[in-house]
Design a protein around this motif. Structure first.
Motif, PDB file in Angstrom:
ATOM      1  N   UNK A 105       6.757   5.092  -3.649  1.00 24.96           N
ATOM      2  CA  UNK A 105       6.156   3.976  -4.393  1.00 24.96           C
ATOM      3  C   UNK A 105       7.266   3.053  -4.880  1.00 24.96           C
ATOM      4  N   UNK A 106       7.041   1.772  -4.691  1.00 21.78           N
ATOM      5  CA  UNK A 106       7.973   0.778  -5.220  1.00 21.78           C
ATOM      6  C   UNK A 106       7.184  -0.464  -5.598  1.00 21.78           C
ATOM      7  N   UNK A 107       7.146  -0.741  -6.864  1.00 21.68           N
ATOM      8  CA  UNK A 107       6.347  -1.864  -7.374  1.00 21.68           C
ATOM      9  C   UNK A 107       6.819  -3.188  -6.761  1.00 21.68           C
ATOM     10  N   UNK A 108       5.852  -3.980  -6.312  1.00 24.55           N
ATOM     11  CA  UNK A 108       6.135  -5.306  -5.780  1.00 24.55           C
ATOM     12  C   UNK A 108       6.666  -5.323  -4.361  1.00 24.55           C
ATOM     13  N   UNK A 109       6.728  -4.161  -3.724  1.00 29.07           N
ATOM     14  CA  UNK A 109       7.275  -4.102  -2.370  1.00 29.07           C
ATOM     15  C   UNK A 109       6.193  -3.686  -1.369  1.00 29.07           C
ATOM     16  N   UNK A 110       6.477  -3.915  -0.095  1.00 26.19           N
ATOM     17  CA  UNK A 110       5.510  -3.538   0.945  1.00 26.19           C
ATOM     18  C   UNK A 110       6.243  -3.200   2.237  1.00 26.19           C
ATOM     19  N   UNK A 111       7.265  -2.351   2.128  1.00 21.27           N
ATOM     20  CA  UNK A 111       8.013  -1.943   3.309  1.00 21.27           C
ATOM     21  C   UNK A 111       7.993  -0.418   3.410  1.00 21.27           C
ATOM     22  N   UNK A 112       8.511   0.088   4.537  1.00 19.96           N
ATOM     23  CA  UNK A 112       8.563   1.537   4.734  1.00 19.96           C
ATOM     24  C   UNK A 112       9.570   2.190   3.794  1.00 19.96           C
ATOM     25  N   UNK A 113      10.432   1.409   3.189  1.00 21.63           N
ATOM     26  CA  UNK A 113      11.375   1.966   2.213  1.00 21.63           C
ATOM     27  C   UNK A 113      10.725   2.151   0.849  1.00 21.63           C
ATOM     28  N   UNK A 114       9.605   1.482   0.652  1.00 19.83           N
ATOM     29  CA  UNK A 114       8.896   1.588  -0.616  1.00 19.83           C
ATOM     30  C   UNK A 114       7.788   0.559  -0.697  1.00 19.83           C
ATOM     31  N   UNK A 115       6.643   0.942  -1.274  1.00 25.81           N
ATOM     32  CA  UNK A 115       5.519   0.011  -1.365  1.00 25.81           C
ATOM     33  C   UNK A 115       4.623   0.365  -2.540  1.00 25.81           C
ATOM     34  N   UNK A 116       3.991  -0.660  -3.100  1.00 26.72           N
ATOM     35  CA  UNK A 116       2.978  -0.381  -4.119  1.00 26.72           C
ATOM     36  C   UNK A 116       1.622  -0.311  -3.426  1.00 26.72           C
ATOM     37  N   UNK A 117       0.554  -0.120  -4.217  1.00 24.53           N
ATOM     38  CA  UNK A 117      -0.760   0.123  -3.608  1.00 24.53           C
ATOM     39  C   UNK A 117      -1.274  -1.061  -2.803  1.00 24.53           C
ATOM     40  N   UNK A 118      -1.180  -2.270  -3.369  1.00 22.24           N
ATOM     41  CA  UNK A 118      -1.696  -3.443  -2.665  1.00 22.24           C
ATOM     42  C   UNK A 118      -0.794  -3.815  -1.490  1.00 22.24           C
ATOM     43  N   UNK A 119       0.512  -3.556  -1.631  1.00 21.39           N
ATOM     44  CA  UNK A 119       1.418  -3.808  -0.525  1.00 21.39           C
ATOM     45  C   UNK A 119       1.100  -2.918   0.666  1.00 21.39           C
ATOM     46  N   UNK A 120       0.806  -1.648   0.385  1.00 18.94           N
ATOM     47  CA  UNK A 120       0.435  -0.713   1.451  1.00 18.94           C
ATOM     48  C   UNK A 120      -0.851  -1.156   2.138  1.00 18.94           C
ATOM     49  N   UNK A 121      -1.864  -1.491   1.367  1.00 18.28           N
ATOM     50  CA  UNK A 121      -3.153  -1.900   1.933  1.00 18.28           C
ATOM     51  C   UNK A 121      -2.994  -3.166   2.775  1.00 18.28           C
ATOM     52  N   UNK A 122      -2.259  -4.133   2.267  1.00 18.96           N
ATOM     53  CA  UNK A 122      -2.095  -5.386   3.005  1.00 18.96           C
ATOM     54  C   UNK A 122      -1.338  -5.170   4.313  1.00 18.96           C
ATOM     55  N   UNK A 123      -0.333  -4.291   4.296  1.00 22.05           N
ATOM     56  CA  UNK A 123       0.424  -4.028   5.524  1.00 22.05           C
ATOM     57  C   UNK A 123      -0.433  -3.302   6.563  1.00 22.05           C
ATOM     58  N   UNK A 124      -1.229  -2.338   6.128  1.00 25.68           N
ATOM     59  CA  UNK A 124      -2.092  -1.611   7.063  1.00 25.68           C
ATOM     60  C   UNK A 124      -3.106  -2.555   7.689  1.00 25.68           C
ATOM     61  N   UNK A 125      -3.694  -3.424   6.900  1.00 28.86           N
ATOM     62  CA  UNK A 125      -4.686  -4.351   7.448  1.00 28.86           C
ATOM     63  C   UNK A 125      -4.051  -5.342   8.423  1.00 28.86           C
ATOM     64  N   UNK A 126      -2.830  -5.718   8.147  1.00 32.91           N
ATOM     65  CA  UNK A 126      -2.146  -6.621   9.057  1.00 32.91           C
ATOM     66  C   UNK A 126      -1.825  -5.923  10.369  1.00 32.91           C
ATOM     67  N   UNK A 127      -1.367  -4.679  10.284  1.00 32.95           N
ATOM     68  CA  UNK A 127      -0.981  -3.940  11.480  1.00 32.95           C
ATOM     69  C   UNK A 127      -2.176  -3.496  12.312  1.00 32.95           C
TER      70      UNK A 127
END
Length: 206
Positions: free
Chosen positions: A99-121
């Motif tokens: 978990x990493x607040x404000x991030x959305x990468x494989x090195x760290x991501x918060x909840x909305x960052x994870x959801x947005x990346x999955x939907x994009x992929x």
């Protein structure tokens, strides 16, 4: 008279010898029929070759079965083998990301960052970046209508703002990035998530 008869016989003999001495091949009635190959009759035609055997779907089915079994084991789901394999694969690839607040990468991501990346992929859809903004853009559905790929939202009591979002999979389980543990699979039946569950929403693709 005798000489005339001899001349006639000689002429007749010469005439007959002329016909009998001709090459038989020049006489259509006696010449052997030409042997023609199919290729000479149809210059552009080639003998048909047997069609290659249809693709063996056994190997593909076996690979699919192995993949689904792997996802079922890794995600803790009971699968019917007709689920969205791209979604399962992508979620599996993200498991364990911290978990990493404000991030959305494989090195760290918060909840909305994870959801947005999955939907994009998986779907090629760009979502709003925050859980609250996502909630404003989805179609509200009841808890009993949830399907894989729907979003689940949480808040800490009535009147409180939405603070967390995850992606519903099936059997009451969802994928999310938790502050403790990072990307993981949890159950809506767990006391904490059952208590704080607020709503479910479906992303409309049209």
């Amino acid at each position: 008279m005798k000489h005339s008869l001899l001349y006639c016989l000689a002429a007749t003999s010469l005439t007959l010898s002329f016909f009998y001495d001709r090459t038989p091949a020049t006489d259509p009635s006696t010449a052997p029929a030409p042997v023609l190959t199919e290729a000479s009759l149809f210059p552009s035609w080639t003998p048909a070759t047997p069609a290659p055997p249809a693709a063996d779907h056994t190997a593909a089915s076996s690979r699919d079965s192995l993949a689904y079994n792997y996802y079922a084991h890794t995600l803790g789901l009971k699968l019917d083998f007709d689920e969205n394999k791209a979604l399962l694969r992508t979620v599996t690839d993200w498991l364990g990301t911290p978990y990493r607040y404000g991030s959305s990468t494989r090195r760290g991501t918060d909840c909305s960052g994870f959801v947005s990346r999955v939907f994009q992929e998986v779907y090629g859809i760009t979502l709003q970046r925050s859980s609250r903004s996502m909630f404003q853009s989805v179609k509200r559905i009841s808890k009993t209508e949830m399907e894989e790929g729907d979003l689940v939202f949480f808040r800490r009591g009535p009147g409180q703002p939405i603070y967390h979002v995850g992606i519903y999979l099936k059997d009451g389980k969802f994928a999310h990035s938790a502050t403790t543990g990072g990307v993981m699979i949890s159950s809506l039946r767990q006391a904490y998530y059952n208590r704080n569950f607020y709503a479910a929403g479906r992303v409309e693709t049209n």
